[in-house]
Design an enzyme around this catalytic site. Structure first.
Site, PDB file in Angstrom:
ATOM      1  N   GLU A 193       0.846  -1.200   0.000  1.00 38.98           N
ATOM      2  CA  GLU A 193       0.000   0.000   0.000  1.00 38.98           C
ATOM      3  C   GLU A 193       0.879   1.247   0.000  1.00 38.98           C
ATOM      4  O   GLU A 193       1.894   1.302   0.691  1.00 38.98           O
ATOM      5  CB  GLU A 193      -0.880  -0.020   1.253  1.00 38.98           C
ATOM      6  N   ASP A 213       0.239   5.269   0.659  1.00 35.74           N
ATOM      7  CA  ASP A 213      -0.819   6.132   1.192  1.00 35.74           C
ATOM      8  C   ASP A 213      -0.532   7.609   1.030  1.00 35.74           C
ATOM      9  O   ASP A 213       0.564   8.081   1.353  1.00 35.74           O
ATOM     10  CB  ASP A 213      -0.975   5.895   2.703  1.00 35.74           C
ATOM     11  N   GLU A 248      -2.833  10.573   2.670  1.00 36.30           N
ATOM     12  CA  GLU A 248      -4.011  10.883   3.467  1.00 36.30           C
ATOM     13  C   GLU A 248      -3.941  12.349   3.885  1.00 36.30           C
ATOM     14  O   GLU A 248      -2.928  12.792   4.439  1.00 36.30           O
ATOM     15  CB  GLU A 248      -4.088   9.984   4.695  1.00 36.30           C
TER      16      GLU A 248
END
Length: 297
Positions: free
Chosen positions: A111, A113, A115
């Protein structure tokens, strides 16, 4: 860790119409449909034309768990970019995301990310980045953005090749995660990933460590996405694909411009780096890539 797109209690489609009318925007079918699919929150997720540009709005209120989309295509090495305009006003507790993730067993998922952690009106929004490999994350870096990301669209890019993961903002590199597999550090090299984007409530941790909660009187919260682009990784001439690039190839080495951008971002905009967190790690406990970076490898 980005929230996986799992369905929650949905609201009637009147929310969709209400949000659109409140914002003075027109609902419109758009070709972005060909590249992404709505995973949940369809009744409060809508396409519209922002001038001549097709955009997608995700919304969140206290009666539903937000909205989520994903790319229809999966990829192994490539560059993804999106223009995003974040939630205006008091967005404390609200998180908008753009991330890539593999879809095999969670215990060894990969993953990347991005955010965006909401905040009180007038306070900076934090870009929280993290990288998971084989189910293990904990590689957080956080940045304040040098502009108001709620006032207009800005371009956020994930570039993934066999040597580096690069995260860029408006074309300038802010973070690089190097492939140190030869030293025993895992790197995502074999699992295909898919782009996801979502808007959700994370007030238990997102703003000042959860001390500032979501003010639902400010709802609906709305974030906007447009100009989704994906480009496959290009290997050296004569090489079949990026995964077959020779180990001694200079193809994906960082140039001086990129190195300068990374240094500037670390000095001016970075507010947290796991490789500098002496409260979290004893000197002997830092992840191995931290010491390799310090050695200039």
């Amino acid at each position: 860790m980005a929230l996986l797109c799992t369905p929650s209690k949905l609201r009637h489609s009147m929310l969709l119409v209400g949000v659109a009318l409140m914002l003075g925007m027109h609902l419109s079918a758009a070709s972005l449909d060909a590249d992404i699919e709505i995973r949940w929150g369809a009744s409060h997720t809508y396409f519209f034309m922002d001038g001549d540009t097709e955009s997608l709005a995700l919304s969140l209120d206290d009666e539903q768990g937000g909205s989520c989309f994903r790319s229809k295509e999966m990829f192994l090495y490539g560059t993804i970019s999106l223009d995003i305009k974040l939630v205006e006003g008091n967005s404390a507790g609200v998180v908008a995301t753009a991330y890539t993730i593999s879809e095999g067993p969670w215990s060894y998922h990969d993953e990347i990310d991005l955010e965006f952690l909401g905040n009180l009106t007038g306070e900076p929004i934090t870009l929280h980045t993290n990288i998971f490999v084989n189910g293990v994350g904990g590689r957080e870096q956080q940045f304040y953005l040098p502009f108001d990301p709620t006032a207009d669209y800005h371009t956020y890019t994930i570039e993934w090749n066999p040597k580096y993961i690069l995260i860029k903002v408006d074309g300038k590199a802010i973070r690089a995660f190097k492939n140190y597999e030869q030293y025993g550090v895992p790197f995502p090299t074999w699992q295909q990933q898919r782009l996801y984007g979502s808007l959700w409530d994370a007030d238990e941790w997102a703003t000042q460590g959860g001390r500032v909660k979501t003010d639902w009187s400010e709802a609906p919260f709305v974030a906007y996405y447009r100009n989704y682009n994906f480009t496959w990784c290009q290997p050296s001439p004569g090489v079949s694909w990026c995964g077959a690039e020779p180990k001694d190839s200079k193809r994906f080495d960082l140039d001086q411009k990129t190195l300068g951008e990374l240094w500037w971002a670390s000095q001016q905009y970075m507010i947290y780096d796991y490789c500098s967190d002496h409260k979290r790690f004893n000197e002997s406990d830092f992840p191995k890539e931290c010491s390799l970076q310090r050695q200039g490898l």
